[in-house]
Structures are given as C-alpha cells and as structure tokens.
Design an enzyme around this catalytic site. Structure first.
Site, PDB file in Angstrom:
ATOM      1  NE  ARG A   1      12.141  -2.213  -1.425  1.00  0.00           N
ATOM      2  CZ  ARG A   1      12.841  -2.854  -0.484  1.00  0.00           C
ATOM      3  NH1 ARG A   1      13.538  -3.921  -0.771  1.00  0.00           N
ATOM      4  NH2 ARG A   1      12.807  -2.427   0.761  1.00  0.00           N
TER       5      ARG A   1
ATOM      6  NE  ARG B   1       5.310 -10.612   2.686  1.00  0.00           N
ATOM      7  CZ  ARG B   1       5.396 -10.299   1.394  1.00  0.00           C
ATOM      8  NH1 ARG B   1       4.409 -10.637   0.586  1.00  0.00           N
ATOM      9  NH2 ARG B   1       6.432  -9.694   0.932  1.00  0.00           N
TER      10      ARG B   1
ATOM     11  N   PRO C   1       0.841  -1.200   0.000  1.00  0.00           N
ATOM     12  CG  PRO C   1      -0.692  -1.515   1.721  1.00  0.00           C
ATOM     13  CD  PRO C   1       0.624  -2.001   1.208  1.00  0.00           C
ATOM     14  CD  GLU C   2       3.860   2.083  -4.061  1.00  0.00           C
ATOM     15  OE1 GLU C   2       4.088   3.151  -4.640  1.00  0.00           O
ATOM     16  OE2 GLU C   2       4.167   0.987  -4.535  1.00  0.00           O
TER      17      GLU C   2
ATOM     18  CE  LYS D   1       5.486   4.309   0.568  1.00  0.00           C
ATOM     19  NZ  LYS D   1       6.612   3.366   0.449  1.00  0.00           N
TER      20      LYS D   1
END
Length: 306
Positions: A295, A143, A2-3, A59
């Site tokens: 990334r 997670r 989620p950004e 965020k």
DNA sequence: AATTCGCCCTGTCGGC
DNA sequence: TGCCGACAGGGCGAAT
C-alpha cells in the site's frame, strides 16, 4: 477507500430514510458481487421484509431485517444512496450529469450542486432496493470490489467475513484492551498489522498512516518491538483519528460521497496521507512516500521512529 | 504455520 | 492528439 468513518457516516445518514421501510423489489445486475444466495432468488428472499435495524461492523454496513440480514461492503469505490423514483423519472434523469453521458459529465460535475451531484443510477449501479413508499436504496460501485452478502437469520457470527473481525476501535478502551492482549507478539510490521482486520477492525490505508503519524511510530516497526506505552498512545490516537474523521463526515479523495451526495471534509485535516513530498507540519522534514504492505504509505522520517 | 503475493476492477493521469 | 502503462487498494485465496 471507505473506512470506518465513511461507513459510519453513511450508516447515520441512511438510517432515517431506510429504517422501518418495507422492501418491495430487489434488482441485482452484477451477480458476482453477491454472496450467500443465488442471485435469482434474492428478490424472492427479501421481498416484504422490513428493515429493523442498521449497524456498522468494521467497514461493513449491516441491514437487519425481520427474518434475514443483508451485509454490504463498499470495497474501494462503493456508494450507497437513497432516492425517490419520482425524482429519477423527472428532474434528476434529465439533468443529472451522471445520467447524460458519464464521460462528458465528469468535466462539468463540479458545477452541479446537491441534489444533482448525488450518484443516482447509471451503468455502475449494481443493486437497487425499492421500498413500498417508492424510495430506493442504490448501491453504485465503479470498480466492483464491493460485496453484497445475504445471510439467513440474524446470527452475525455465522457470517464468515464478519466473524473474522477484531475489536471495534471506538468501543475499546486502550487500558482494558492492553490488560487483555498485552504483550502483543507478532513479527509483522505495524502498518501491515493494523491493515489486517482481525485484530482491530475498520482501519484502512488512510487512517493507519494518520494514526502512526500521531503516535510517532515508523510504519515498518515490528509489532513486538512497540512498548506498552507506545501501544497506549497508538490505541488512543486511533480512536481520536477515527472520531475526528466521523465529525468531519469522512475523507473524500475521489469516489466517497455521503448518501446525500455531499463530500466529506476530513481530507483537509490529514497530516500525512496524500502529502508525500510535502513538509511535515511538525518538523518541516519532507514526508516520504513509499510502499509498505503493498500500500502507498506516507510518513515523516524524522518524527516517526522505530 | 505464518506470511507474502497476485488478482479482481475501472477511471485518471503523466509521459512520449 | 492519442495511446499506453502505472497507479489507486480491500480482502481473499494461492503460493512460498
């Protein structure tokens, strides 16, 4: 994952059902997710407080209460949802795939329509806030990279994670921003720089790749080599990319869901993220998938230059 | 002092 | 079929 656009969407949908609600009980089951107070004290501290305001910062989603502040970061797989206890004990509990057997439910989950698709309550639900009207705010995070931060009072600058954040991209004007910050002296590559939240906040892996693509900037370009004109273009593309994603209710690749259980639709609009090995929409060159700044990174080797 | 790296965590997927 | 390693990655603290 989620950004900014996903958090903004969640905030907007949550607002009407959470605002002005009085907290009756708070249950936290994974204590290491909590910062700022002793987990055993959280319920006592929050009980009776009314949610006065909800804002987004980068965020983070921030719940301003009468006395204190509760901040939530969704990490990679965090989901926030509201539900009524009545629906959990009757309909949803019996039929929701999440509540039968998580492993088995996955196969058939696509066949379930809202509201059964919404994440309700299972072993990954780590925070439950019950309000006086019996509705609940649930924080589910598979997670457990998410964070719950209690803060005494309302001074957000005193919350370490928030005070380190840079400008809000949607609130800045490229021209004014550059008047203030130009020249931008930094030796790092632009991808790593944008992922760092201390300059511009709210961007994650997806929207950095997208913004760089629209600006024709190679992700490994050293920051100090980017011209002022390129920066103008980059900053305005960042805003455009984020605004479009908000209009599309965010990008759902796996876990992200709106609080009503529905997926976002921005994944259908992405130009590079998730498209490694496929042709560039502009020039048909095969998009490169590599690793930059630890990334996964996708870019067009023809369109995006140094 | 600046920057890179390892780690936290669980579910999914591909290869053998 | 089943096992196992690789992978997904935000942000912090340790290491360089």
């Amino acid at each position: 994952m989620p950004e900014l656009p996903e958090v903004e969407t969640i905030k907007n949908i949550l607002e009407p059902s959470v605002l002005k609600q009085t907290i009756r009980q708070v249950d936290i089951s994974l204590k290491r997710m909590l910062e700022g107070c002793n987990p055993s004290k959280l319920n006592t501290l929050l009980k009776g407080q009314v949610i006065k305001n909800i804002i987004r910062r980068g965020k983070y989603i921030v719940f301003i209460m009468e006395k204190d502040t509760l901040v939530i970061h969704l990490g990679m797989t965090g989901q926030l949802t509201t539900s009524h206890t009545s629906s959990i004990t009757s309909n949803a509990k019996k039929t929701s795939p999440e509540n039968i057997q998580p492993q088995k439910a996955k196969r058939s989950i696509a066949g379930y329509e809202f509201p059964l698709l919404r994440p309700i309550e299972d072993r990954h639900t780590h925070l439950k806030i019950t309000f006086e009207n019996n509705s609940r705010l649930l924080f589910r995070d598979v997670r457990t990279f998410g964070k719950i931060i209690f803060h005494n009072g309302h001074n957000l600058e005193k919350i370490p994670r928030l005070s380190k954040l840079g400008v809000e991209p949607l609130e800045m004007t490229p021209k004014e921003f550059l008047q203030k910050h130009w020249p931008i002296q930094n030796n790092r590559n632009i991808k790593a720089f944008l992922l760092e939240q201390s300059f511009i906040c709210g961007l994650g892996n997806i929207y950095v790749d997208e913004s760089l693509y629209f600006s024709s900037i190679h992700p490994l370009t050293p920051v100090h080599k980017i011209s002022r004109d390129k920066w103008m273009s980059l900053l305005s593309n960042i805003k455009k990319v984020l605004q479009k994603a908000i209009l599309n209710s965010g990008t759902t690749f796996s876990d992200y869901r709106k609080p009503d259980g529905e997926k976002g639709s921005n994944q259908e609009k992405l130009k590079v993220y998730g498209r490694g090995g496929q042709p560039c929409y502009r020039c048909k060159t095969t998009l490169v998938k590599t690793v930059i700044a630890q990334r996964g990174t996708v870019y067009c080797p023809h369109c995006q230059i140094f």
